[in-house]
Write an enzyme that holds these catalytic residues in place. Structure first.
Site, PDB file in Angstrom:
ATOM      1  N   HIS A  82      -7.559  52.780  -3.463  1.00 36.71           N
ATOM      2  CA  HIS A  82      -6.797  53.129  -4.656  1.00 36.71           C
ATOM      3  C   HIS A  82      -7.425  52.432  -5.844  1.00 36.71           C
ATOM      4  O   HIS A  82      -7.882  51.311  -5.737  1.00 36.71           O
ATOM      5  CB  HIS A  82      -5.334  52.724  -4.515  1.00 36.71           C
ATOM      6  N   ASP A 161       8.498  55.941  -6.793  1.00 31.13           N
ATOM      7  CA  ASP A 161       7.269  55.883  -7.594  1.00 31.13           C
ATOM      8  C   ASP A 161       7.033  57.201  -8.319  1.00 31.13           C
ATOM      9  O   ASP A 161       6.562  57.226  -9.453  1.00 31.13           O
ATOM     10  CB  ASP A 161       6.055  55.540  -6.722  1.00 31.13           C
ATOM     11  N   ARG A 168       6.782  55.782 -16.792  1.00 31.24           N
ATOM     12  CA  ARG A 168       5.892  54.758 -17.366  1.00 31.24           C
ATOM     13  C   ARG A 168       4.807  55.392 -18.214  1.00 31.24           C
ATOM     14  O   ARG A 168       4.414  54.866 -19.248  1.00 31.24           O
ATOM     15  CB  ARG A 168       5.239  53.936 -16.237  1.00 31.24           C
ATOM     16  N   SER A 183       3.756  50.120  -7.869  1.00 28.47           N
ATOM     17  CA  SER A 183       3.424  51.543  -7.829  1.00 28.47           C
ATOM     18  C   SER A 183       2.302  51.803  -6.835  1.00 28.47           C
ATOM     19  O   SER A 183       2.397  52.678  -5.960  1.00 28.47           O
ATOM     20  CB  SER A 183       3.005  52.003  -9.233  1.00 28.47           C
ATOM     21  N   LYS A 187       2.903  53.191  -2.543  1.00 33.32           N
ATOM     22  CA  LYS A 187       2.281  54.428  -2.038  1.00 33.32           C
ATOM     23  C   LYS A 187       1.352  54.133  -0.868  1.00 33.32           C
ATOM     24  O   LYS A 187       1.337  54.833   0.134  1.00 33.32           O
ATOM     25  CB  LYS A 187       1.442  55.086  -3.142  1.00 33.32           C
TER      26      LYS A 187
HETATM   27  N1  URA Z   1      -2.280  54.067  -9.934  1.00 35.22           N
HETATM   28  C1  URA Z   1      -1.003  54.091  -9.473  1.00 35.22           C
HETATM   29  O1  URA Z   1      -0.721  54.662  -8.436  1.00 35.22           O
HETATM   30  N2  URA Z   1      -0.061  53.493 -10.170  1.00 35.22           N
HETATM   31  C2  URA Z   1      -0.313  52.850 -11.302  1.00 35.22           C
HETATM   32  O2  URA Z   1       0.603  52.322 -11.862  1.00 35.22           O
HETATM   33  C3  URA Z   1      -1.637  52.832 -11.796  1.00 35.22           C
HETATM   34  C4  URA Z   1      -2.614  53.444 -11.089  1.00 35.22           C
END
Ligand code: URA
Length: 410
Positions: A82, A161, A168, A183, A187
């Site tokens: 990620h 999320d 956000r 966040s 995930k």
């Molecule tokens: N990627 C995400 O999943 N969340 C964030 O807040 C920023 C980047």
């Protein structure tokens, strides 16, 4: 518990306990807490921060707002990466199919564009028919077949999320460390991973502007990831200029396909490989072989077909979303490029329609920039340093003006 009182406590700098945080997340997810209250809470967190215990509690509450993947016993190593977000960052589009060549499972849950940074889901949806809404059973069935799925947060996986991310994006509360950690990790933890590599960006086009802030973010994520039992690696990358040559949803898909064909910009390929080696067992040489020999591209085609996309259009993807106007931007003088400011380019791309102003807005897949020069390149006066893809001449001229304001040459 009383929502305004909890917002007030955070606003005034007090730490909230686990129960209060869980209550807020649950109330927001099931709709008892309206968006305006969560927006105020997010802004309070932005200014007051959260300590390690609160951040872990927020991550857990968001993770537990939905279900998590439960892998069958015969599942291979399950991995993912990620990124904390950047401009022109199309790494996931290349990395996910590449890792799946390694007989790993890659259940990648991504987001949409956030602030000035682009989102993997928005990019993928520029492929006609491509579907990102999956429930766990369907995702597992696809992993059994092809080893990779690229999907969004759903009503059953990380619904908190899904809602908070969208909020956000449009309330200037993205660059808050606890909100980023919760966040991203909620995930990723929902994916029940064996290994995760986190690409933490810093610089003008990232949420963390300095290396020091990026390290604080990286370490916070590492701590939560490891505590939750995932083999977690963190890599830090500069984001002062856009990744690759293109910024904008469909333009980035075109570039990702070039990279999957073994070509494309060097910095993109390097980033993909640097992250892949952190979670793959194959080693760099084999990974490069899959990029150069067509295996990763073939996997991408399989992925697109499996998710309802039109794979026939991938051969000539640059024709799929023609912009009304394509304008060449030319260098004002000769010399070596010293700055192509990622934040400026990201804002200009958003102004063209590549990102959102309001959560319910749609993105325009066609607009953005391509053929962007890289820092360190020598250019002559009048040479093309980028092209703008826009809806009209006026937008293109404005985008050119913005682009040049972030461009320097010496
Ligand atoms: N990627 C995400 O999943 N969340 C964030 O807040 C920023 C980047």
């Amino acid at each position: 518990m009383h929502v305004p009182t909890l917002i007030e406590r955070k606003r005034d700098g007090y730490a909230l306990d686990q129960d209060a945080i869980r209550f807020l997340v649950e109330a927001f997810t099931d709709g008892r807490m309206p968006d305006y209250q969560m927006s105020a809470f997010a802004m309070a967190v932005y200014f007051q921060g959260m300590d390690a215990g609160e951040t872990a509690a927020l991550t857990r509450a968001m993770l537990e707002s939905g279900t998590t993947f439960r892998w069958p016993r015969h599942a291979p190593r399950v991995v993912d990466k990620h990124s904390t977000g950047g401009v022109g960052d199309k790494v996931s589009l290349v990395l996910a199919p590449l890792l799946a060549c390694d007989e790993l499972w890659v259940p990648m849950i991504s987001g949409r564009g956030l602030g000035i940074t682009g989102g993997t889901l928005d990019k993928l949806e520029s492929i006609p028919g491509f579907r990102v809404g999956f429930e766990p059973e369907e995702a597992i069935a696809q992993l059994e077949r092809i080893g990779v799925v690229m999907m969004g947060q759903t009503v059953s996986i990380c619904p908190a999320d899904r809602k908070l991310y969208a909020l956000r994006d449009v309330t200037a509360t993205v660059p808050s460390r606890p909100l980023l950690v919760a966040s991203i990790l909620s995930k990723k933890l929902a994916e029940s991973l064996d290994a995760l590599v986190l690409d933490v960006k810093f610089g003008s086009g990232a949420f963390m502007k300095t290396r020091e802030d990026a390290i604080l973010l990286g370490e916070a994520m590492l701590e939560v990831g490891v505590a939750m039992g995932v083999e977690t690696r963190v890599r830090y990358h500069r984001m002062d200029e856009p990744t690759g040559w293109a910024v904008g949803n469909a333009l980035e898909v075109t570039e990702a396909i070039e990279c999957l064909r073994g070509g494309g910009p060097k910095d993109l390929r390097e980033l993909v490989l640097a992250l892949a080696v952190e979670v793959s067992l194959a080693g760099r040489e084999r990974l490069e072989g899959w990029l150069d020999g067509g295996a990763a591209l073939a996997k991408f085609y399989e992925l697109v077909e499996a998710q309802g996309g039109d794979s026939a259009c991938l051969d000539e993807f640059s024709r799929i979303h023609p912009a009304a106007t394509v304008r060449e931007i030319r260098s004002p003088n000769s010399g070596v490029v010293t700055r192509v400011d990622a934040e400026t380019v990201g804002r200009a791309a958003n102004a063209l329609g590549a990102g959102r102003d309001r959560a319910e807005d749609a993105v325009n897949p066609a607009v953005g920039f391509d053929r962007i020069v890289k820092v360190g390149e020598r250019v002559s006066s009048g040479e093309v340093i980028a092209r703008v893809h826009a809806d009209c001449q006026g937008d293109a001229e404005e985008a050119e003006r913005r682009f040049l304001s972030g461009f320097s040459i010496e």
